[in-house]
Design a protein around this motif. Structure first.
Motif, PDB file in Angstrom:
ATOM      1  N   MET A  99       1.004  -1.120  -0.065  1.00 23.15           N
ATOM      2  CA  MET A  99       0.467  -0.164  -0.028  1.00 23.15           C
ATOM      3  C   MET A  99       0.736   1.298  -0.021  1.00 23.15           C
ATOM      4  SD  MET A  99      -3.567  -0.532   2.531  1.00 23.15           S
ATOM      5  CE  MET A  99      -4.659  -1.564   2.033  1.00 23.15           C
ATOM      6  N   PHE A 142     -14.856   4.125   3.713  1.00 27.54           N
ATOM      7  CA  PHE A 142     -14.188   5.351   3.092  1.00 27.54           C
ATOM      8  C   PHE A 142     -14.392   6.607   2.353  1.00 27.54           C
ATOM      9  CE2 PHE A 142     -12.069   1.211   5.896  1.00 27.54           C
ATOM     10  CZ  PHE A 142     -11.805   1.903   6.742  1.00 27.54           C
ATOM     11  N   LEU A 146     -16.887   8.077   4.863  1.00 30.20           N
ATOM     12  CA  LEU A 146     -16.950   8.675   6.181  1.00 30.20           C
ATOM     13  C   LEU A 146     -15.787   9.262   5.658  1.00 30.20           C
ATOM     14  CD1 LEU A 146     -15.621   5.037   8.219  1.00 30.20           C
ATOM     15  CD2 LEU A 146     -17.094   7.156   8.001  1.00 30.20           C
ATOM     16  N   LEU A 148     -12.892   9.467   3.978  1.00 27.11           N
ATOM     17  CA  LEU A 148     -11.016   9.694   4.785  1.00 27.11           C
ATOM     18  C   LEU A 148     -10.305   9.280   3.314  1.00 27.11           C
ATOM     19  CD1 LEU A 148     -12.108   7.139   8.175  1.00 27.11           C
ATOM     20  CD2 LEU A 148     -11.259   9.728   7.961  1.00 27.11           C
ATOM     21  N   ARG A 149      -9.081   8.800   3.589  1.00 25.33           N
ATOM     22  CA  ARG A 149      -8.856   9.264   2.446  1.00 25.33           C
ATOM     23  C   ARG A 149      -7.832   7.386   2.291  1.00 25.33           C
ATOM     24  NH1 ARG A 149      -2.891  10.447   0.823  1.00 25.33           N
ATOM     25  NH2 ARG A 149      -2.232  10.518   3.119  1.00 25.33           N
TER      26      ARG A 149
ATOM     27  N   PHE B  51     -13.696   2.992  12.449  1.00 21.70           N
ATOM     28  CA  PHE B  51     -14.768   3.652  11.140  1.00 21.70           C
ATOM     29  C   PHE B  51     -14.846   4.265  11.672  1.00 21.70           C
ATOM     30  CE2 PHE B  51     -13.642  -0.313   9.382  1.00 21.70           C
ATOM     31  CZ  PHE B  51     -13.937  -0.142   8.451  1.00 21.70           C
ATOM     32  N   ILE B  53     -14.357   7.001  13.739  1.00 24.86           N
ATOM     33  CA  ILE B  53     -13.608   8.611  13.261  1.00 24.86           C
ATOM     34  C   ILE B  53     -14.725  10.036  13.159  1.00 24.86           C
ATOM     35  CG2 ILE B  53     -11.533   9.743  12.729  1.00 24.86           C
ATOM     36  CD1 ILE B  53     -10.165   7.340  12.726  1.00 24.86           C
ATOM     37  N   GLY B  54     -14.701   9.670  12.027  1.00 26.92           N
ATOM     38  CA  GLY B  54     -16.151  10.711  11.365  1.00 26.92           C
ATOM     39  C   GLY B  54     -17.348  10.885  12.114  1.00 26.92           C
ATOM     40  N   ILE B  55     -17.522   9.818  12.970  1.00 24.89           N
ATOM     41  CA  ILE B  55     -19.384  10.173  13.809  1.00 24.89           C
ATOM     42  C   ILE B  55     -19.350  10.460  14.881  1.00 24.89           C
ATOM     43  CG2 ILE B  55     -20.245   8.139  12.176  1.00 24.89           C
ATOM     44  CD1 ILE B  55     -19.641   6.547  14.830  1.00 24.89           C
ATOM     45  N   LEU B 415      -9.642  -4.371   6.124  1.00 24.68           N
ATOM     46  CA  LEU B 415     -10.897  -3.460   6.770  1.00 24.68           C
ATOM     47  C   LEU B 415     -10.182  -3.497   7.594  1.00 24.68           C
ATOM     48  CD1 LEU B 415     -14.256  -5.079   6.952  1.00 24.68           C
ATOM     49  CD2 LEU B 415     -13.361  -2.537   5.546  1.00 24.68           C
ATOM     50  N   VAL B 418      -6.353  -1.248   6.410  1.00 28.87           N
ATOM     51  CA  VAL B 418      -7.579   0.625   5.928  1.00 28.87           C
ATOM     52  C   VAL B 418      -7.583   1.291   7.016  1.00 28.87           C
ATOM     53  CG1 VAL B 418      -8.850   1.429   4.067  1.00 28.87           C
ATOM     54  CG2 VAL B 418      -7.776  -0.482   3.925  1.00 28.87           C
ATOM     55  N   GLY B 419      -8.459   0.643   7.830  1.00 29.34           N
ATOM     56  CA  GLY B 419      -8.726   1.117   9.625  1.00 29.34           C
ATOM     57  C   GLY B 419      -7.717   2.213  10.310  1.00 29.34           C
ATOM     58  N   GLY B 422      -6.267   4.571   8.424  1.00 34.41           N
ATOM     59  CA  GLY B 422      -7.191   6.019   8.764  1.00 34.41           C
ATOM     60  C   GLY B 422      -7.099   6.593   9.738  1.00 34.41           C
TER      61      GLY B 422
END
Lengths: 156, 536
Positions: A99, A142, A146, A148-149, B51, B53-55, B415, B418-419, B422
């Motif tokens: 990645m 994501f 959300l 997010l990047r 997941f 974080i944005g809420i 997941l 990526v989590g 993120g």
């Protein structure tokens, strides 16, 4: 012997970690170093006790007749399912490095395909479908939901 | 005594479409992960953490309580159908649930589990709603030194109960967690303490990647070795997954009624199971396994037909499942009042508080009343929703165990990776999660439990700051830690806990009982023997 080495490897590694920690904090003032030093002393004592305990337990058990230790290690790795676990650890390393180098899309595609193949999946259509679905769900969650990047590398 | 104003504040926050959606989403996710043996609520909550974080903070916590309640019930489905508990807490459910399936009463067993879970979860939350404010007021009387001792008691209990027969390994895991939490700048003097040159570690080891690594990565490395979720069931001689009948809405109502009627015909087991689950859940680290087996044992002793236990008695399922869901509410008491997690899932919830900038601890209820009560009411709603959703999804959930572990492994690793990225858009966090995953896997290989390590990582900063600040108040005189009456009582409790756990662990290893520390297998054997004796 392989069994003993296997049993002692984890407590020995933890003991080395505790000792390295000690050498790094021994010169600190008490307000900074007191609690770490206390924990190191406690952890080291417990680990030494555990190592002695494990060795004594191994000694008490009846030992199997001598055999090729290298072969025994391979059999342990193969028969107890450590091979797929080892390979999945390697693919996880790839996901991390890939990645950073190639970005989310390329690294993830390669990860899913290789991981499913080594874990025994042979249906190409299913691997392809799962790759698309997994990437779609990750992207939708994501990036879209959300905000997010996703990781980017040389390509995307 | 009932804090109606606080409940109203919580209800206003909870009953919005968005927040109710998070409860429902968490519940559905909890059902799914609960039925997958070896996955569990804590792993799912750890994967879900980035997941959130944005809420909003309440949205994040409501998602977690939904997962918690859903996984507690979901774990009973494979326990009943396959004799493989989906979660550790469902082990006691399998003792009578699986024989019921063999007798052709799978639907009834699931119906009883569903009703008992709903009852246990709902009544326990109502009890916690009443007691949490007085408990919080009591916790606020604790000074720094008291908080330090309470944290140590919690860690010792966790190390002992999770370590089971090997208390020493549990202690090693907890001490390692405390030490790792100190790889940071000193909170008092700002001296760097072996941060390996990584500036990201200066403020402490970040919880989120650590939790993702220790739960999600470690568990996936373990699951990668499995060809099927059925392996244990096949070893135990199960012939395959029983097909649950699809009976239309009339059949569903009849099934619901059967479960409700059977469950409510044993009010004593319901009340005792709920009380035991709530009380044991409130003791940090003791958790569902102990509560469920104690509730099962109590139900057997007080039953009119103890000889039927272990042979397909619905009473066994009721006792176990009531306690299982009551534990979830109980664990929130130390988590919310003291900042000391009552279970692994509660530790992930604490991390969610930190993630949203709220420091858990005694003042949290007075400072964030609405959030705390919304979380409790969210658990209440989730417990009530188990009944209708469990009926609608029962047969679908049973089919989920047919999924091959490899698909779960690959998707969860993706997941989790990526989590972890993120969380702060940082590859360092991904690497850290991976390192913790490998450490967790190695520790499991060496027989060291992971949960004490996780809880120590969460408790470490609280314990250290409390100790150092208390010592600086007392001019670095160690005697200061023993001067107040409350502290002396707490130190005595700490010593008693250590002595009890050491003796119990030794007795459990020698196969002479072991109280709280007896392994589930030993407990099952004890139950079987007791049933045999009473039957004879």
């Amino acid at each position: 012997m392989i069994a003993l080495i296997g049993r002692l490897s984890v407590p020995t590694a933890l003991l080395v970690y505790a000792l390295l920690f000690h050498f790094n904090v021994r010169d600190l003032p008490p307000a900074a170093g007191l609690l770490p030093e206390l924990m190191i002393a406690l952890l080291a004592s417990l680990l030494v006790w555990d190592i002695i305990d494990e060795a004594l337990q191994w000694r008490r058990r009846s030992r199997p007749p001598w055999r090729n230790e290298g072969r025994a290690l391979w059999e342990l790795f193969r028969d107890h399912g450590y091979r797929p676990a080892g390979i999945i650890v390697l693919t996880a390393i790839w996901l991390f490095v890939g990645m950073a180098l190639l970005g989310f899309y390329v690294a993830t595609t390669l990860f899913i395909v290789v991981a499913l193949l080594v874990l025994g999946e042979r249906r190409a259509w299913l691997i392809g479908l799962l790759t698309i679905v997994a990437m779609g769900i990750t992207y939708a969650t994501f990036t879209t939901a959300l905000n997010l990047r996703l990781p980017t590398g040389m390509f995307l | 005594m009932i804090p109606f104003e606080s409940i109203q504040l919580g209800a206003e926050l909870l009953f919005t479409p968005t927040n109710m959606f998070y409860v429902l989403l968490g519940l559905l996710a909890g059902f799914v992960v609960g039925v997958l043996p070896g996955f569990g609520g804590a792993n799912a909550a750890a994967v879900a953490l980035p997941f959130t974080i944005g809420i909003s903070i309440e949205g994040a916590l409501l998602l977690m309580v939904g997962i918690y309640a859903g996984a507690s019930f979901g774990g009973s489905i494979p326990a009943i159908l396959l004799n493989v508990p989906g979660t550790a807490g469902a082990a006691a459910t399998a003792i009578d649930g699986y024989p019921m399936t063999q007798m052709g009463k799978a639907e009834l067993a699931i119906g009883v589990a569903r009703m008992a879970s709903t009852f246990g979860g709902t009544v326990a939350v109502l009890a916690v709603l009443v007691i949490i404010t007085p408990m919080s007021q009591l916790a606020q009387t604790f000074g720094l030194r008291e908080l330090f001792v309470v944290a140590m008691i919690g860690l010792a209990l966790i190390a002992g109960v999770v370590g089971g027969e090997n208390f020493k390994k549990g202690l090693i895991s907890a001490t390692l967690g405390l030490l790792v939490s100190m790889m940071s700048g000193s909170p008092i003097t700002a001296h760097e303490r072996w941060t390996l040159g990584f500036p990201q570690l200066y403020e402490g080891v970040p919880f989120i990647p650590a939790l993702i690594g220790l739960f999600a990565y470690t568990q996936m490395f373990v699951l990668a070795r499995q060809e099927s979720f059925f392996e244990k069931a096949e070893e135990l001689g199960a012939e395959g997954l029983p097909i649950l009948e699809r009976r239309g809405w009339r059949g569903s109502v009849s099934e619901l009624w059967d479960g409700v009627r059977t469950t409510l015909s044993f009010p004593g087991h319901l009340v005792r199971g709920t009380a035991l689950g709530t009380f044991i859940g409130a003791i940090p680290g003791v958790g569902a396994i102990v509560a469920n087996f104690m509730s099962y044992g109590t139900a057997q002793r007080t039953s009119k037909h103890p000889e039927r236990f272990g042979k397909g008695s619905p009473e066994g399922v009721i006792a176990s499942e009531t306690a299982d869901n009551a534990v979830a509410a109980g664990t929130l008491v130390p988590t919310l009042t003291l900042g000391i997690p009552g279970s692994a899932t509660a530790a992930v919830m604490l991390a969610a508080f930190w993630l949203h900038g709220i420091r858990p601890g005694p003042p949290i209820i007075s400072e964030h009343t609405d959030v705390v009560y919304a979380v409790l009411l969210g658990l209440l709603v989730a417990s009530l929703l188990i009944l209708p959703l469990g009926i609608a999804l029962g047969s679908v959930l049973a089919q989920i165990t047919r999924v091959r572990p490899r698909f779960i492994v690959v998707f969860t690793l993706l997941l989790a990776t990526v989590g972890a990225f993120g969380y702060r858009n940082s590859f360092f966090d991904v690497g850290l999660a991976f390192v913790f995953g490998v450490v967790g896997y190695a520790m499991r290989y060496g027989g060291y439990p992971i949960v004490p390590l996780v809880l120590a990582l969460v408790l470490g900063p609280l314990a250290e700051q409390s100790l150092i600040r208390a010592l600086s108040i007392g001019q670095f005189e160690l005697l200061y830690l023993f001067e107040s009456g409350t502290t002396q009582v707490l130190w005595v409790i700490f010593a008693l806990v250590l002595v009890y756990l050491s003796i119990s662990s030794r007795r459990a290893r020698q196969g002479r009982g072991g109280g709280l520390l007896a392994s589930p297998r030993a407990r099952v054997t004890e139950q079987d023997e007791a049933a045999g004796r009473q039957g004879a």
